[in-house]
Scaffold this active site. Structure first.
Site, mmCIF file in Angstrom:
data_model
loop_
_atom_site.group_PDB
_atom_site.id
_atom_site.type_symbol
_atom_site.label_atom_id
_atom_site.label_comp_id
_atom_site.label_asym_id
_atom_site.label_seq_id
_atom_site.Cartn_x
_atom_site.Cartn_y
_atom_site.Cartn_z
ATOM 1 N N TRP A 1 53.980 36.759 58.621
ATOM 2 C CA TRP A 1 53.660 38.062 59.205
ATOM 3 C C TRP A 1 53.479 38.021 60.713
ATOM 4 O O TRP A 1 53.490 39.062 61.355
ATOM 5 C CB TRP A 1 52.385 38.595 58.565
ATOM 6 C CG TRP A 1 52.643 39.424 57.359
ATOM 7 C CD1 TRP A 1 53.381 39.068 56.261
ATOM 8 C CD2 TRP A 1 52.175 40.761 57.132
ATOM 9 N NE1 TRP A 1 53.378 40.096 55.356
ATOM 10 C CE2 TRP A 1 52.645 41.144 55.856
ATOM 11 C CE3 TRP A 1 51.389 41.651 57.849
ATOM 12 C CZ2 TRP A 1 52.364 42.400 55.305
ATOM 13 C CZ3 TRP A 1 51.103 42.889 57.295
ATOM 14 C CH2 TRP A 1 51.598 43.260 56.041
ATOM 15 N N TYR B 1 59.277 32.225 57.386
ATOM 16 C CA TYR B 1 58.613 33.387 56.791
ATOM 17 C C TYR B 1 57.177 33.545 57.279
ATOM 18 O O TYR B 1 56.452 32.556 57.396
ATOM 19 C CB TYR B 1 58.585 33.253 55.260
ATOM 20 C CG TYR B 1 57.905 34.423 54.596
ATOM 21 C CD1 TYR B 1 58.592 35.615 54.439
ATOM 22 C CD2 TYR B 1 56.584 34.357 54.180
ATOM 23 C CE1 TYR B 1 57.976 36.716 53.861
ATOM 24 C CE2 TYR B 1 55.958 35.457 53.605
ATOM 25 C CZ TYR B 1 56.657 36.632 53.450
ATOM 26 O OH TYR B 1 56.042 37.713 52.882
HETATM 27 N N1 MGD Z 1 42.848 43.128 53.634
HETATM 28 C C1 MGD Z 1 44.113 42.716 53.377
HETATM 29 N N2 MGD Z 1 45.052 43.609 52.997
HETATM 30 C C2 MGD Z 1 46.315 43.199 52.725
HETATM 31 C C3 MGD Z 1 46.713 41.843 52.886
HETATM 32 C C4 MGD Z 1 45.688 40.907 53.283
HETATM 33 O O1 MGD Z 1 45.941 39.695 53.406
HETATM 34 N N3 MGD Z 1 44.419 41.369 53.518
HETATM 35 N N4 MGD Z 1 48.008 41.454 52.658
HETATM 36 C C5 MGD Z 1 49.048 42.496 52.634
HETATM 37 C C6 MGD Z 1 50.256 42.002 51.958
HETATM 38 S S1 MGD Z 1 51.251 40.897 52.764
HETATM 39 C C7 MGD Z 1 50.635 42.405 50.723
HETATM 40 S S2 MGD Z 1 52.084 41.816 50.048
HETATM 41 C C8 MGD Z 1 49.824 43.348 49.955
HETATM 42 C C9 MGD Z 1 49.682 42.865 48.506
HETATM 43 O O2 MGD Z 1 49.286 43.903 47.685
HETATM 44 P P1 MGD Z 1 48.917 43.529 46.180
HETATM 45 O O3 MGD Z 1 49.847 42.522 45.680
HETATM 46 O O4 MGD Z 1 48.825 44.792 45.428
HETATM 47 O O5 MGD Z 1 47.463 42.914 46.441
HETATM 48 P P2 MGD Z 1 46.540 41.832 45.721
HETATM 49 O O6 MGD Z 1 45.222 41.939 46.406
HETATM 50 O O7 MGD Z 1 47.176 40.510 45.692
HETATM 51 O O8 MGD Z 1 46.404 42.364 44.236
HETATM 52 C C10 MGD Z 1 45.835 43.620 43.953
HETATM 53 C C11 MGD Z 1 45.024 43.536 42.693
HETATM 54 O O9 MGD Z 1 45.842 43.322 41.564
HETATM 55 C C12 MGD Z 1 44.999 42.870 40.513
HETATM 56 N N5 MGD Z 1 45.755 42.051 39.568
HETATM 57 C C13 MGD Z 1 46.057 40.735 39.652
HETATM 58 N N6 MGD Z 1 46.750 40.326 38.578
HETATM 59 C C14 MGD Z 1 46.875 41.407 37.778
HETATM 60 C C15 MGD Z 1 47.489 41.619 36.513
HETATM 61 O O10 MGD Z 1 48.082 40.746 35.895
HETATM 62 N N7 MGD Z 1 47.416 42.875 35.999
HETATM 63 C C16 MGD Z 1 46.782 43.900 36.651
HETATM 64 N N8 MGD Z 1 46.783 45.090 36.070
HETATM 65 N N9 MGD Z 1 46.192 43.705 37.836
HETATM 66 C C17 MGD Z 1 46.245 42.501 38.399
HETATM 67 C C18 MGD Z 1 43.917 42.040 41.183
HETATM 68 O O11 MGD Z 1 42.642 42.382 40.672
HETATM 69 C C19 MGD Z 1 44.097 42.342 42.653
HETATM 70 O O12 MGD Z 1 42.896 42.582 43.335
HETATM 71 O O13 MGD Z 1 48.519 43.466 50.524
HETATM 72 C C20 MGD Z 1 48.565 43.754 51.923
HETATM 73 N N10 MGD Z 1 47.232 44.125 52.329
HETATM 74 N N1 MGD Z 2 48.177 32.308 45.726
HETATM 75 C C1 MGD Z 2 48.732 33.288 46.418
HETATM 76 N N2 MGD Z 2 49.452 33.012 47.524
HETATM 77 C C2 MGD Z 2 50.005 34.010 48.243
HETATM 78 C C3 MGD Z 2 49.854 35.360 47.855
HETATM 79 C C4 MGD Z 2 49.110 35.633 46.667
HETATM 80 O O1 MGD Z 2 48.972 36.798 46.236
HETATM 81 N N3 MGD Z 2 48.546 34.577 46.005
HETATM 82 N N4 MGD Z 2 50.408 36.348 48.616
HETATM 83 C C5 MGD Z 2 51.581 36.005 49.389
HETATM 84 C C6 MGD Z 2 51.986 37.057 50.319
HETATM 85 S S1 MGD Z 2 52.233 38.612 49.640
HETATM 86 C C7 MGD Z 2 52.242 36.823 51.627
HETATM 87 S S2 MGD Z 2 52.931 38.075 52.579
HETATM 88 C C8 MGD Z 2 52.021 35.507 52.232
HETATM 89 C C9 MGD Z 2 51.496 35.576 53.683
HETATM 90 O O2 MGD Z 2 51.791 34.404 54.347
HETATM 91 P P1 MGD Z 2 51.962 34.334 55.927
HETATM 92 O O3 MGD Z 2 52.555 35.600 56.445
HETATM 93 O O4 MGD Z 2 52.662 33.075 56.263
HETATM 94 O O5 MGD Z 2 50.443 34.242 56.384
HETATM 95 P P2 MGD Z 2 49.751 34.524 57.791
HETATM 96 O O6 MGD Z 2 48.370 33.971 57.685
HETATM 97 O O7 MGD Z 2 49.876 35.953 58.140
HETATM 98 O O8 MGD Z 2 50.579 33.609 58.778
HETATM 99 C C10 MGD Z 2 50.952 34.031 60.032
HETATM 100 C C11 MGD Z 2 50.858 32.878 61.019
HETATM 101 O O9 MGD Z 2 51.446 33.311 62.247
HETATM 102 C C12 MGD Z 2 50.580 32.964 63.328
HETATM 103 N N5 MGD Z 2 50.865 33.903 64.431
HETATM 104 C C13 MGD Z 2 50.296 35.097 64.679
HETATM 105 N N6 MGD Z 2 50.836 35.646 65.786
HETATM 106 C C14 MGD Z 2 51.770 34.780 66.241
HETATM 107 C C15 MGD Z 2 52.658 34.785 67.368
HETATM 108 O O10 MGD Z 2 52.724 35.717 68.142
HETATM 109 N N7 MGD Z 2 53.474 33.709 67.492
HETATM 110 C C16 MGD Z 2 53.449 32.648 66.639
HETATM 111 N N8 MGD Z 2 54.284 31.639 66.874
HETATM 112 N N9 MGD Z 2 52.596 32.608 65.589
HETATM 113 C C17 MGD Z 2 51.793 33.675 65.393
HETATM 114 C C18 MGD Z 2 49.198 33.062 62.732
HETATM 115 O O11 MGD Z 2 48.268 32.341 63.506
HETATM 116 C C19 MGD Z 2 49.430 32.467 61.323
HETATM 117 O O12 MGD Z 2 49.309 31.075 61.338
HETATM 118 O O13 MGD Z 2 51.123 34.751 51.432
HETATM 119 C C20 MGD Z 2 51.548 34.648 50.074
HETATM 120 N N10 MGD Z 2 50.720 33.691 49.364
HETATM 121 MO MO MO Z 3 52.842 40.054 51.367
#
Ligand code: MGD
Ligand code: MGD
Ligand code: MO
Length: 762
Positions: free
Chosen positions: A108, A106
């Site tokens: 991104w 898993y």
């Molecule tokens: N810059 C940036 N953008 C991203 C990502 C990133 O790593 N960096 N990751 C991307 C990915 S993979 C995903 S899945 C999305 C995730 O999108 P979301 O899951 O929506 O993003 P988060 O920033 O985890 O949470 C959004 C807000 O929810 C609020 N929140 C937390 N708990 C609660 C709660 O219990 N109730 C309410 N009402 N609010 C709450 C927090 O204040 C938080 O800032 O974002 C995407 N966008």
């Molecule tokens: N506590 C907490 N934990 C969370 C979340 C949260 O809200 N709270 N959010 C969760 C969510 S929504 C998500 S989506 C996950 C994200 O978790 P991940 O998607 O696992 O996080 P990334 O940092 O995007 O990891 C991508 C990795 O791929 C590597 N990579 C980039 N390009 C390439 C390539 O071309 N080849 C190879 N082999 N590697 C490459 C990068 O260097 C990096 O190490 O985290 C989750 N974890």
């Molecule tokens: Mo995510």
């Protein structure tokens, strides 16, 4: 000068063939983001992997459980690394079969469709017979399982969401649970071309739309929204939503015509709201002490919602928590009670502030992609159960109405993801990673996961290889010609898998005799032919490759979710068992799960400010997505580094909570609970609700050698709980955790993750 696509936007760069010498935002991007500054500064950073490595213990003693994450690595040649790995793969497939290989992998990875690491590793393992895969995502663990039972599958909800242009024109009130986070919509899987996180909100405002944000952080909605901020206790949204429903029900504001025609089970739910089951009326007075929101405001909000065109939107974060199904389901129920599902600007939304790809025009096609082949076995885990699986082979667990068994995994293969970023309770994950015989990781960087592997292979970054890409739902397809040569000995994942496939006798199946460039052309030509068959013309490959981008055909500029269902529910039924919105689900009720019963309810989580545990750990940590990067990617890059405090990840606290602990801005603190701890640097802000601390994910896990449950850098997953959302969906619950925070007075330990791990020379 050339443009280049990343998950967080298009950059325009100059290069000297070795490195990027200047990076600017793409001129066509109306809302450029500083995240693009992370790329050039990371490329030749000391944390880049320069050549293949093998963990010393594995090299000397062969495969087996071992102390991963603490031993030295031995540099080896590509020949040696690939020979060793091919030998180990053939041993595991011969002796244990595909069901002993976890290839879920898993993560991104990077933008660019052909070199998409998960597609590459899945295709490769499929050629070998298959692998144990994963279902769902860390993003949408509960949504993906719950929503098809009650509304529609997640793909439909995402790609057929009401377009933001329609919201901007028609919505009069947008009530967002979790906000419309401007930091999150900068990103979408595969990339964003023209950012529009703020533009549509500014337009809606100008058209007289009012915004209400419910959540722990004021800046979860952009300034443009001029939103009213209701700082409910994190984790209490279900109670707040039930109280809103109670007012609608009690005051005759629920749209009974809509409920009769388009939903099933309202009476069962209403009985619960009215207290017929447990004697507790779920009114605003009941919700006030749970949510911390004044009963009077809950009551007036319900009336305002019923009086005008209202969108109820729930961010993905709400379901990334224990019992995360409940607020999500209640969002659907509230929208159904308001009777505006299928109308422009009204109804239910999911993730308008979570990623850039929600609410875009509907595309005719997705970009060309590499076929992954067929997996010879069908065993899988819900993605966030990785540590449970590795620690408990053969153990039973529940998932979506089925009793399943964890497989016995010998080899773990990861390319393009970082479980030591994304998983919860990292000390437990580290123990789990000690169990398999072999762990293989491809990554451009010494990610925490690479540091816990046996065989580490250095991948190229996107700027070092030819590819093309388009974000999910995005309008443009970009050629992505290599901007520089690869760093040191880094190679494309495709090249590595091709070499391994050759050694394992599956070279022809994997490569089909094509180089990467030949694949790019082949996949494009095939795609172009398919489109032509449907009556759409796109330029030929040469024209595409020589240009800046091409526009993909659009099916509809504007879309209203569920409009066809509303117009004729017999002709366009939902794909739920009843064909309607399920406010009560016989299917889910039939599973008999007390952690997700047949209609949505308030369930008190263990880790919220109202629980007994809060006496010991009185601060609710919100571990949301980082503003300065994507997940853990390029944490060593310039923009991410610019916000660190003495090298540590910033934690934001309310002034009262800081004062109560004698903390000032810039202090280093220890954040802890009974699972682990981490360091962080203090920021103080009244945009944070009292009782809450925000520590975003993404700081590279830097375990204390003497105590791996302590991260010296600021990774919140040192303290989060590794537990499923519920037995229904088994999603990730990393968003929230209870902690205490204290000033850190010991000498500050140096960080080790910003350089390579210890290297031994043979
Ligand atoms: N810059 C940036 N953008 C991203 C990502 C990133 O790593 N960096 N990751 C991307 C990915 S993979 C995903 S899945 C999305 C995730 O999108 P979301 O899951 O929506 O993003 P988060 O920033 O985890 O949470 C959004 C807000 O929810 C609020 N929140 C937390 N708990 C609660 C709660 O219990 N109730 C309410 N009402 N609010 C709450 C927090 O204040 C938080 O800032 O974002 C995407 N966008
Ligand atoms: N506590 C907490 N934990 C969370 C979340 C949260 O809200 N709270 N959010 C969760 C969510 S929504 C998500 S989506 C996950 C994200 O978790 P991940 O998607 O696992 O996080 P990334 O940092 O995007 O990891 C991508 C990795 O791929 C590597 N990579 C980039 N390009 C390439 C390539 O071309 N080849 C190879 N082999 N590697 C490459 C990068 O260097 C990096 O190490 O985290 C989750 N974890
Ligand atoms: Mo995510």
């Amino acid at each position: 000068m050339a443009t280049h696509l990343t998950h967080w936007g298009v950059l325009d760069a100059d290069s000297d063939g070795e490195r990027l010498t200047a990076v600017r935002p793409w001129r066509a991007d109306p809302e450029p983001t500083p995240l693009i500054e992370n790329v050039a500064s990371a490329q030749h950073h000391p944390a880049r992997i320069d050549q293949p490595y093998v963990r010393r213990g594995w090299l000397e003693h062969g495969p087996g459980p071992g102390p991963r994450g603490s031993e030295e690595f031995v540099p080896v040649s590509w020949e040696t690394a690939l020979d060793l790995l091919a030998g180990e793969l053939s041993r595991v497939y011969r002796d244990f079969g595909a069901s002993a290989v976890y290839g879920g992998s898993y993560g991104w990875a990077s933008a660019g469709r052909f070199h998409h690491a998960q597609s590459q590793v899945h295709r490769f393992l499929n050629c070998l017979g298959g692998y144990v895969s994963h279902r769902n995502s860390y993003s949408l663990g509960a949504s993906t399982v719950l929503l098809p039972h009650i509304l529609a599958d997640m793909g439909t909800i995402m790609s057929r969401a009401t377009t933001k242009s329609v919201l901007a024109e028609h919505s009069k009130l947008i009530v967002s649970f979790g906000g419309l986070s401007p930091k999150n919509v900068v990103v979408s899987p595969g990339g964003v071309s023209k950012h529009n996180g703020r533009g549509w909100i500014r337009q809606a405002q100008a058209n007289g739309c009012r915004f209400v944000t419910i959540g722990p952080l004021r800046d979860d909605s952009p300034a443009e929204a001029q939103a009213e901020w209701i700082a409910a206790r994190p984790g209490s949204d279900a109670a707040l939503m039930l109280a809103l429903a109670q007012v609608l029900d009690a005051e005759g504001l629920a749209d009974n015509t809509f409920l009769d025609r388009y939903t099933v089970g309202y009476e069962r739910f209403a009985a619960y709201v009215r207290g017929a089951e447990d004697g507790i009326v779920k009114d605003p007075e009941w919700a006030e002490p749970i949510t911390g929101v004044a009963a009077a405001r809950i009551r007036t909000l319900a009336r305002e919602m019923a009086a005008t065109r209202t969108l109820v939107t729930v961010s993905w974060s709400l379901q990334r928590a224990r019992y995360g199904e409940q607020p999500l389901w209640l969002g659907v129920v509230l929208a159904a009670m308001l009777g505006q599902i299928g109308l422009p600007g009204g109804g239910f939304g999911h993730g308008y502030g979570s990623a850039g790809n929600v609410g875009l025009a509907v595309r005719v096609t997705s970009p060309p992609k590499l076929p992954q082949g067929r997996n010879g076995i069908d065993d899988f885990i819900p993605v966030a159960r990785i540590a449970d699986m590795l620690l408990n082979p053969g153990a039973p667990y529940e998932y979506d109405g089925r009793r399943r068994t964890y497989p016995d995994i010998r080899l773990v293969y990861w390319a393009g993801g970082n479980p030591f970023h994304h998983h919860q309770n990292l000390a437990r994950l580290r123990t789990a990673f000690g169990r398999p015989d072999t762990v293989v990781v491809h990554d451009p960087f010494w990610s925490a996961t690479a540091r816990h592997a046996d065989i580490v292979l250095p991948s190229t970054m996107t700027i070092e290889r030819d590819d093309y890409g388009s974000g999910e739902g995005d309008r443009y397809l970009f050629p992505m010609p290599a901007l520089t040569r690869p760093h040191a000995q880094a190679r494309d994942d495709y090249w590595m898998f091709g070499e391994l496939a050759e050694r394992l006798g599956i070279g022809k199946e994997f490569t089909e005799g094509r180089t990467a460039q030949e694949w790019l052309r082949h996949l494009y030509d095939e795609w172009r032919e398919r489109l032509r068959g449907r009556g759409y013309e796109v330029p030929d490959y040469e024209t595409f490759w020589a240009g800046e981008s091409i526009e993909l055909p659009i099916e509809s500029e504007e879309h209203v979710a569920f409009a066809d269902f509303r117009a004729d529910p017999q002709a366009h039924p939902l794909h739920t068992p009843s064909g309607r919105i399920e406010i009560f689900s016989e299917t889910i009720a039939g599973f008999g799960y007390d952690d997700c019963p047949g209609h949505p309810v308030w369930l008190e989580p263990d880790e919220w400010l109202g629980s007994p545990r809060a006496a010991r750990f009185p601060i609710q940590l919100v571990a949301n997505q980082p503003r300065t990067k994507l997940h853990s990617q390029l944490d060593i890059g310039a923009h991410s580094q610019s916000t660190k405090i003495q090298g540590r990840e910033p934690v934001r606290l309310h002034p009262d909570d800081a004062a109560a602990r004698g903390l000032s801005a810039g202090d280093i603190v220890r954040i802890f609970n009974d699972r682990g701890s981490c360091l962080a640097g203090v920021e103080i802000s009244d945009s944070v609700r009292p009782g809450v601390a925000q520590l975003s994910t993404g700081a590279w896990y830097d375990p204390d050698p003497a105590d791996p449950s302590h991260c010296r850098h600021g990774n919140p997953n040192a303290v989060t709980e590794d537990r499923g959302t519920s037995r229904l969906s088994q999603g990730c619950t990393g968003q929230l955790a209870l902690v205490e925070i204290e000033r850190y007075t010991d000498p500050l330990p140096p960080l080790t993750v910003t350089g390579p791990p210890p290297v031994a020379h043979r």
